[in-house]
Design an enzyme around this catalytic site. Sequence first.
Site, PDB file in Angstrom:
ATOM      1  N   GLY A  57       0.845  -1.197   0.000  1.00 40.51           N
ATOM      2  CA  GLY A  57       0.000   0.000   0.000  1.00 40.51           C
ATOM      3  C   GLY A  57       0.873   1.236   0.000  1.00 40.51           C
ATOM      4  O   GLY A  57       2.066   1.157   0.295  1.00 40.51           O
ATOM      5  N   CYS A  84       5.216  -6.307   1.730  1.00 46.64           N
ATOM      6  CA  CYS A  84       5.602  -4.895   1.637  1.00 46.64           C
ATOM      7  C   CYS A  84       4.924  -4.078   2.748  1.00 46.64           C
ATOM      8  O   CYS A  84       5.242  -4.270   3.911  1.00 46.64           O
ATOM      9  CB  CYS A  84       5.298  -4.348   0.240  1.00 46.64           C
ATOM     10  SG  CYS A  84       6.140  -2.796  -0.056  1.00 46.64           S
ATOM     11  N   TYR A  85       3.947  -3.235   2.416  1.00 48.71           N
ATOM     12  CA  TYR A  85       3.263  -2.474   3.478  1.00 48.71           C
ATOM     13  C   TYR A  85       2.675  -3.441   4.511  1.00 48.71           C
ATOM     14  O   TYR A  85       2.742  -3.196   5.714  1.00 48.71           O
ATOM     15  CB  TYR A  85       2.152  -1.616   2.877  1.00 48.71           C
ATOM     16  CG  TYR A  85       1.424  -0.761   3.894  1.00 48.71           C
ATOM     17  CD1 TYR A  85       1.964   0.444   4.322  1.00 48.71           C
ATOM     18  CD2 TYR A  85       0.212  -1.174   4.451  1.00 48.71           C
ATOM     19  CE1 TYR A  85       1.309   1.230   5.268  1.00 48.71           C
ATOM     20  CE2 TYR A  85      -0.449  -0.402   5.387  1.00 48.71           C
ATOM     21  CZ  TYR A  85       0.103   0.794   5.797  1.00 48.71           C
ATOM     22  OH  TYR A  85      -0.549   1.565   6.736  1.00 48.71           O
ATOM     23  N   HIS A 171       8.120  -8.009  -3.357  1.00 48.36           N
ATOM     24  CA  HIS A 171       6.852  -8.392  -3.999  1.00 48.36           C
ATOM     25  C   HIS A 171       6.974  -9.754  -4.687  1.00 48.36           C
ATOM     26  O   HIS A 171       7.420  -9.834  -5.832  1.00 48.36           O
ATOM     27  CB  HIS A 171       6.441  -7.336  -5.022  1.00 48.36           C
ATOM     28  CG  HIS A 171       6.001  -6.065  -4.383  1.00 48.36           C
ATOM     29  ND1 HIS A 171       4.720  -5.870  -3.918  1.00 48.36           N
ATOM     30  CD2 HIS A 171       6.686  -4.930  -4.092  1.00 48.36           C
ATOM     31  CE1 HIS A 171       4.624  -4.671  -3.389  1.00 48.36           C
ATOM     32  NE2 HIS A 171       5.800  -4.072  -3.472  1.00 48.36           N
ATOM     33  N   GLU A 173       4.675 -11.469  -5.870  1.00 45.74           N
ATOM     34  CA  GLU A 173       3.610 -11.652  -6.862  1.00 45.74           C
ATOM     35  C   GLU A 173       3.998 -11.215  -8.272  1.00 45.74           C
ATOM     36  O   GLU A 173       3.356 -11.599  -9.243  1.00 45.74           O
ATOM     37  CB  GLU A 173       2.334 -10.919  -6.416  1.00 45.74           C
ATOM     38  CG  GLU A 173       2.399  -9.396  -6.391  1.00 45.74           C
ATOM     39  CD  GLU A 173       2.990  -8.805  -5.102  1.00 45.74           C
ATOM     40  OE1 GLU A 173       3.712  -9.539  -4.384  1.00 45.74           O
ATOM     41  OE2 GLU A 173       2.764  -7.617  -4.840  1.00 45.74           O
ATOM     42  N   SER A 225     -22.461  -9.741 -26.848  1.00 46.11           N
ATOM     43  CA  SER A 225     -21.727  -8.864 -27.766  1.00 46.11           C
ATOM     44  C   SER A 225     -20.789  -9.659 -28.665  1.00 46.11           C
ATOM     45  O   SER A 225     -20.278  -9.141 -29.641  1.00 46.11           O
ATOM     46  CB  SER A 225     -20.907  -7.858 -26.956  1.00 46.11           C
ATOM     47  OG  SER A 225     -19.836  -8.525 -26.311  1.00 46.11           O
ATOM     48  N   GLY A 227     -18.020 -10.720 -27.413  1.00 48.99           N
ATOM     49  CA  GLY A 227     -16.752 -10.616 -26.681  1.00 48.99           C
ATOM     50  C   GLY A 227     -16.592 -11.805 -25.741  1.00 48.99           C
ATOM     51  O   GLY A 227     -17.510 -12.623 -25.602  1.00 48.99           O
ATOM     52  N   VAL A 228     -15.420 -11.900 -25.101  1.00 48.81           N
ATOM     53  CA  VAL A 228     -15.118 -13.083 -24.286  1.00 48.81           C
ATOM     54  C   VAL A 228     -16.103 -13.238 -23.121  1.00 48.81           C
ATOM     55  O   VAL A 228     -16.679 -14.306 -22.911  1.00 48.81           O
ATOM     56  CB  VAL A 228     -13.671 -12.999 -23.734  1.00 48.81           C
ATOM     57  CG1 VAL A 228     -13.336 -14.233 -22.915  1.00 48.81           C
ATOM     58  CG2 VAL A 228     -12.676 -12.826 -24.868  1.00 48.81           C
ATOM     59  N   ASP A 229     -16.318 -12.157 -22.362  1.00 48.63           N
ATOM     60  CA  ASP A 229     -17.111 -12.279 -21.137  1.00 48.63           C
ATOM     61  C   ASP A 229     -18.565 -12.673 -21.420  1.00 48.63           C
ATOM     62  O   ASP A 229     -19.089 -13.615 -20.824  1.00 48.63           O
ATOM     63  CB  ASP A 229     -17.087 -10.977 -20.328  1.00 48.63           C
ATOM     64  CG  ASP A 229     -15.665 -10.562 -19.974  1.00 48.63           C
ATOM     65  OD1 ASP A 229     -14.758 -11.420 -20.060  1.00 48.63           O
ATOM     66  OD2 ASP A 229     -15.459  -9.387 -19.622  1.00 48.63           O
ATOM     67  N   SER A 231     -19.746 -14.044 -24.065  1.00 51.23           N
ATOM     68  CA  SER A 231     -19.828 -15.359 -24.707  1.00 51.23           C
ATOM     69  C   SER A 231     -19.704 -16.483 -23.682  1.00 51.23           C
ATOM     70  O   SER A 231     -20.437 -17.471 -23.739  1.00 51.23           O
ATOM     71  CB  SER A 231     -18.729 -15.520 -25.758  1.00 51.23           C
ATOM     72  OG  SER A 231     -18.898 -14.587 -26.782  1.00 51.23           O
ATOM     73  N   LYS A 372      -9.936 -12.457 -15.613  1.00 53.59           N
ATOM     74  CA  LYS A 372     -10.054 -12.628 -17.070  1.00 53.59           C
ATOM     75  C   LYS A 372      -9.440 -13.953 -17.553  1.00 53.59           C
ATOM     76  O   LYS A 372     -10.028 -14.658 -18.371  1.00 53.59           O
ATOM     77  CB  LYS A 372      -9.358 -11.454 -17.766  1.00 53.59           C
ATOM     78  CG  LYS A 372      -9.630 -11.364 -19.230  1.00 53.59           C
ATOM     79  CD  LYS A 372     -10.929 -10.644 -19.466  1.00 53.59           C
ATOM     80  CE  LYS A 372     -11.272 -10.494 -20.909  1.00 53.59           C
ATOM     81  NZ  LYS A 372     -12.509  -9.710 -21.062  1.00 53.59           N
TER      82      LYS A 372
END
Length: 548
Positions: A57, A84-85, A171, A173, A225, A227-229, A231, A372
């Site tokens: 943060g 980290c924070y 970090h 990640e 539409s 699009g991926v989501d 569909s 995603k």
Amino acid sequence: MNRPKELILVIDFGGQYNQLVARRVRECNVYCEIYSYRTPLEKLLAMKPAGFILTGGPASCYEEGAATCAPALFESGVPVLGLCYGAQLMSYVLGGNVERASMREYGKTEVEIDTTSALFAGVSPKTTCWMSHFDYISRLAPGFRATAHTANCPVAAAEDAARGLYAIQFHPEVLHTPEGSKMLYNFVRGICGCSGDWKMDTFVQDSIKALREKIGDGRVLLALSGGVDSSVAAALLSKAVGNQLTCVFVDHGLLRKNEGDEVEAVFGPSGNFKLNFVRVNAQERYYAKLAGVEEPEHKRKIIGEEFIRVFEEEAKKIGAVDFLAQGTIYPDVVESGLGGESAVIKSHHNVGGLPDFVDFKEIVEPLRNLFKDEVRKAGLALGLSRDLVFRQPFPGPGLGVRIVGEVTAEKVRIVQDADAIYREEIAKAAEAWRKNHVSCVEGTIINENGEKECHRNGENENPPWMPDQYFAALTNVRSVGVMGDERTYDYAVCLRAVKTIDFMTAEAAQIPFEVLQTVMSRIINEVRGINRVFYDLTSKPPGTIELE
Ligand code: XMP
């Protein structure tokens, strides 16, 4: 929603990598959710988490009003990892000291670690980490021991293993910490004892069951539409409730070449999904509304409003429905600041405003908990093709913002044809590159047949120049050329290709010159109406990715 049994809670202190932490945890097949540090501890504990991860943060933990957490969090018996924070806060709250260093430690840094720590099992004694901090832990809290240091940072990691408390200053990640995923794996699978029950196939099966229970014999409406989501949402809902689902697909005539037919081939009557598919061919309507309009924002507004009008007319024909389905995904939930606490209605360009006029009782958002890359995995598990699932982002106003100035049917045809050639040639060049590069950059996985497969963030490995988004756009420039023996006065097309992680900033991709040359010569030869091809080198900022 049915949560998997094992849950890690990521407590968000405003760090820029909070979603990345959560994605890394899920890559260990452990489900996790992100909550604000303001969430009451009782509410967090009631979810029975197997572990907590406190993120980074921007604040200094010793400053008044800085983001903090209840000290009882560290007494709850649930393992905690501070990053980290989060690491500094843990030390500070438990009686250590945190101070401002004279210099910021930033970038890739060599770190020496104590591999006897359970957190660092299997990690090299000297490894690289990504540092980004000004404050540092200058005195350990009672009971803690340092387990890593760098040249400038005496406490790069610390722990009180008996209490299950772990702190990492860097970090793990980010990819710049190459062994970071191993550390997070050690925490969630080792220290927290999770067995890894978050699997996409299980998610799909559980979701189908849960959607059936929730929807019963109700009727569902979804704006598809292509699009991926939307569909993947359509595929999931159709497996759950079949033709209780109606998908309305508005073809506004601003889609990529053949895209309308491709969507229909997947979801229409001859496709593999059982649902009611309504395709509205609204091309002429859109072109009529857009005639003579040049100003980009005005065009966007017309396209958006017209979508709502068309959808409204279709919804009236269908009548009242019980559920309106939306393709909301987890980053939308987190970015809205709600941290999964209440319903969010995605204010996506395509569906903005829908709930105001569609007569429905409730919203269903079957992808609400997925990132995603997980939506893509779910799409593959549901039998959607790789082409559809790994589709590039495409703006709601479609080619409307890829044609500078007035939109006409003729200009749409020109840009569609040029764009199709561009995408075809990039795909060919990437495939040729893959044939010569069998090695994997970011890890090898073994597939169900026991064969090695190259995967990078769930995708097949790509050449280093591969753009994250690329398309042709039509400029409003006409110039003189010569074709055969004839003078031409035609349009110039602009090829855009960017490398980007978050689509907030972007650089022009370095597509090999010979690939660009092939694209240029094919466009000039094959697309009537174009006699010049530009390659756009502009980064974002100052440019945007789209031309309008
Ligand atoms: P810009 O052009 O703003 O684009 O740099 C950033 C990303 O967003 C996409 N984009 C849109 N997506 N509706 C959408 O759904 C829109 O109006 C819209 N405008 C831009 C763009 O393609 C890029 O990926």
